[in-house]
Design a protein around this motif. Sequence first.
Motif, PDB file in Angstrom:
ATOM      1  N   ASN A 152      -8.840  -5.208  10.834  1.00  0.00           N
ATOM      2  CA  ASN A 152      -7.934  -4.396  10.034  1.00  0.00           C
ATOM      3  C   ASN A 152      -8.105  -4.785   8.564  1.00  0.00           C
ATOM      4  N   SER A 153      -8.492  -3.815   7.726  1.00  0.00           N
ATOM      5  CA  SER A 153      -8.670  -4.089   6.293  1.00  0.00           C
ATOM      6  C   SER A 153      -7.378  -4.600   5.665  1.00  0.00           C
ATOM      7  N   ILE A 154      -6.267  -3.987   6.107  1.00  0.00           N
ATOM      8  CA  ILE A 154      -4.971  -4.316   5.512  1.00  0.00           C
ATOM      9  C   ILE A 154      -4.614  -5.768   5.848  1.00  0.00           C
ATOM     10  N   GLY A 155      -4.289  -6.515   4.805  1.00  0.00           N
ATOM     11  CA  GLY A 155      -3.930  -7.908   5.010  1.00  0.00           C
ATOM     12  C   GLY A 155      -5.135  -8.816   5.142  1.00  0.00           C
ATOM     13  N   PHE A 156      -6.347  -8.272   5.063  1.00  0.00           N
ATOM     14  CA  PHE A 156      -7.557  -9.095   5.192  1.00  0.00           C
ATOM     15  C   PHE A 156      -8.273  -9.224   3.854  1.00  0.00           C
ATOM     16  N   HIS A 157      -8.631  -8.080   3.270  1.00  0.00           N
ATOM     17  CA  HIS A 157      -9.335  -8.105   1.993  1.00  0.00           C
ATOM     18  C   HIS A 157      -8.352  -8.278   0.840  1.00  0.00           C
TER      19      HIS A 157
ATOM     20  N   LEU B 273      -1.795   3.543  -2.726  1.00  0.00           N
ATOM     21  CA  LEU B 273      -0.910   3.431  -1.564  1.00  0.00           C
ATOM     22  C   LEU B 273      -1.376   4.357  -0.443  1.00  0.00           C
ATOM     23  N   PHE B 274      -1.858   5.547  -0.823  1.00  0.00           N
ATOM     24  CA  PHE B 274      -2.360   6.455   0.196  1.00  0.00           C
ATOM     25  C   PHE B 274      -3.633   5.901   0.837  1.00  0.00           C
ATOM     26  N   HIS B 275      -4.461   5.248   0.024  1.00  0.00           N
ATOM     27  CA  HIS B 275      -5.658   4.583   0.548  1.00  0.00           C
ATOM     28  C   HIS B 275      -5.269   3.534   1.597  1.00  0.00           C
ATOM     29  N   MET B 276      -4.249   2.747   1.277  1.00  0.00           N
ATOM     30  CA  MET B 276      -3.803   1.705   2.209  1.00  0.00           C
ATOM     31  C   MET B 276      -3.279   2.330   3.498  1.00  0.00           C
ATOM     32  N   LEU B 277      -2.559   3.450   3.353  1.00  0.00           N
ATOM     33  CA  LEU B 277      -2.048   4.153   4.536  1.00  0.00           C
ATOM     34  C   LEU B 277      -3.210   4.641   5.400  1.00  0.00           C
TER      35      LEU B 277
ATOM     36  N   MET C 196      -7.306   9.672  -8.047  1.00  0.00           N
ATOM     37  CA  MET C 196      -7.053   9.187  -6.685  1.00  0.00           C
ATOM     38  C   MET C 196      -8.359   8.852  -5.973  1.00  0.00           C
ATOM     39  N   LEU C 197      -9.387   9.663  -6.229  1.00  0.00           N
ATOM     40  CA  LEU C 197     -10.701   9.345  -5.656  1.00  0.00           C
ATOM     41  C   LEU C 197     -11.195   7.995  -6.168  1.00  0.00           C
ATOM     42  N   ALA C 198     -10.938   7.730  -7.450  1.00  0.00           N
ATOM     43  CA  ALA C 198     -11.404   6.482  -8.064  1.00  0.00           C
ATOM     44  C   ALA C 198     -10.784   5.258  -7.399  1.00  0.00           C
ATOM     45  N   THR C 199      -9.619   5.452  -6.763  1.00  0.00           N
ATOM     46  CA  THR C 199      -8.985   4.298  -6.123  1.00  0.00           C
ATOM     47  C   THR C 199      -9.779   3.805  -4.913  1.00  0.00           C
ATOM     48  N   MET C 200     -10.763   4.589  -4.491  1.00  0.00           N
ATOM     49  CA  MET C 200     -11.642   4.121  -3.410  1.00  0.00           C
ATOM     50  C   MET C 200     -12.399   2.864  -3.825  1.00  0.00           C
ATOM     51  N   LEU C 201     -12.454   2.625  -5.143  1.00  0.00           N
ATOM     52  CA  LEU C 201     -13.143   1.435  -5.640  1.00  0.00           C
ATOM     53  C   LEU C 201     -12.541   0.139  -5.084  1.00  0.00           C
ATOM     54  N   VAL C 202     -11.288   0.180  -4.649  1.00  0.00           N
ATOM     55  CA  VAL C 202     -10.708  -1.046  -4.081  1.00  0.00           C
ATOM     56  C   VAL C 202     -11.472  -1.498  -2.839  1.00  0.00           C
TER      57      VAL C 202
ATOM     58  N   LEU D 298      -7.919  -6.928  -2.144  1.00  0.00           N
ATOM     59  CA  LEU D 298      -7.268  -5.749  -2.726  1.00  0.00           C
ATOM     60  C   LEU D 298      -6.548  -4.917  -1.673  1.00  0.00           C
ATOM     61  N   HIS D 299      -6.590  -5.369  -0.415  1.00  0.00           N
ATOM     62  CA  HIS D 299      -5.851  -4.724   0.662  1.00  0.00           C
ATOM     63  C   HIS D 299      -4.775  -5.670   1.205  1.00  0.00           C
ATOM     64  N   SER D 300      -4.497  -6.744   0.448  1.00  0.00           N
ATOM     65  CA  SER D 300      -3.503  -7.719   0.903  1.00  0.00           C
ATOM     66  C   SER D 300      -2.101  -7.171   0.665  1.00  0.00           C
ATOM     67  N   TYR D 301      -1.119  -7.809   1.292  1.00  0.00           N
ATOM     68  CA  TYR D 301       0.265  -7.351   1.111  1.00  0.00           C
ATOM     69  C   TYR D 301       0.731  -7.584  -0.319  1.00  0.00           C
ATOM     70  N   TYR D 302       0.196  -8.629  -0.975  1.00  0.00           N
ATOM     71  CA  TYR D 302       0.521  -8.864  -2.388  1.00  0.00           C
ATOM     72  C   TYR D 302       0.008  -7.705  -3.235  1.00  0.00           C
ATOM     73  N   ALA D 303      -1.238  -7.311  -2.978  1.00  0.00           N
ATOM     74  CA  ALA D 303      -1.822  -6.200  -3.736  1.00  0.00           C
ATOM     75  C   ALA D 303      -1.005  -4.932  -3.511  1.00  0.00           C
ATOM     76  N   ILE D 304      -0.618  -4.682  -2.260  1.00  0.00           N
ATOM     77  CA  ILE D 304       0.146  -3.474  -1.951  1.00  0.00           C
ATOM     78  C   ILE D 304       1.494  -3.500  -2.683  1.00  0.00           C
ATOM     79  N   ALA D 305       2.099  -4.685  -2.780  1.00  0.00           N
ATOM     80  CA  ALA D 305       3.362  -4.811  -3.523  1.00  0.00           C
ATOM     81  C   ALA D 305       3.152  -4.441  -4.990  1.00  0.00           C
ATOM     82  N   VAL D 306       2.026  -4.865  -5.563  1.00  0.00           N
ATOM     83  CA  VAL D 306       1.711  -4.521  -6.956  1.00  0.00           C
ATOM     84  C   VAL D 306       1.519  -3.013  -7.092  1.00  0.00           C
TER      85      VAL D 306
END
Length: 112
Positions: free
Chosen positions: A63-68, A97-101, A41-47, A70-78
């Motif tokens: 807002n990172s979400i929806g901008f970068h 997902l927790f990172h995005m939250l 889970m720590l490794a997911t910080m790499l996004v 790997l933080h896009s809504y497409y990425a979150i869907a994946v």
Amino acid sequence: MSLSEIALLKTFTHYFLHLVFPVFIALVFFRNNWKKAYLLMLATMLVDLDHLFAHPVFDPSRNSIGFHILHSYYAIAVYFLLLFFKGNIRIIAIGLLFHMLTDFLDFNLWIH
Ligand SMILES: [Zn+2]
């Protein structure tokens, strides 16, 4: 509270959610191998590396979400679809997902 105190609390909350809270997730859901789960889970910080493609790299009013990418809504869907896999992939999906939250709360929870 002064503005600098709020900024400090915000930073503290951010790193608490990124670094400490996954320990609880690991202990609750992956008790048998919580250390591995925590590290994954720590490794997911790499996004957050996707921030390097943005100018400026960090902007507190953005807002990172929806901008970068790997933080896009497409990425979150994946990331959500990855939950349906077993083992390490599912742990990584939970971490992502927790990172995005965390990033979402970081932007939306505070007045700025
Ligand atoms: Zn992020």
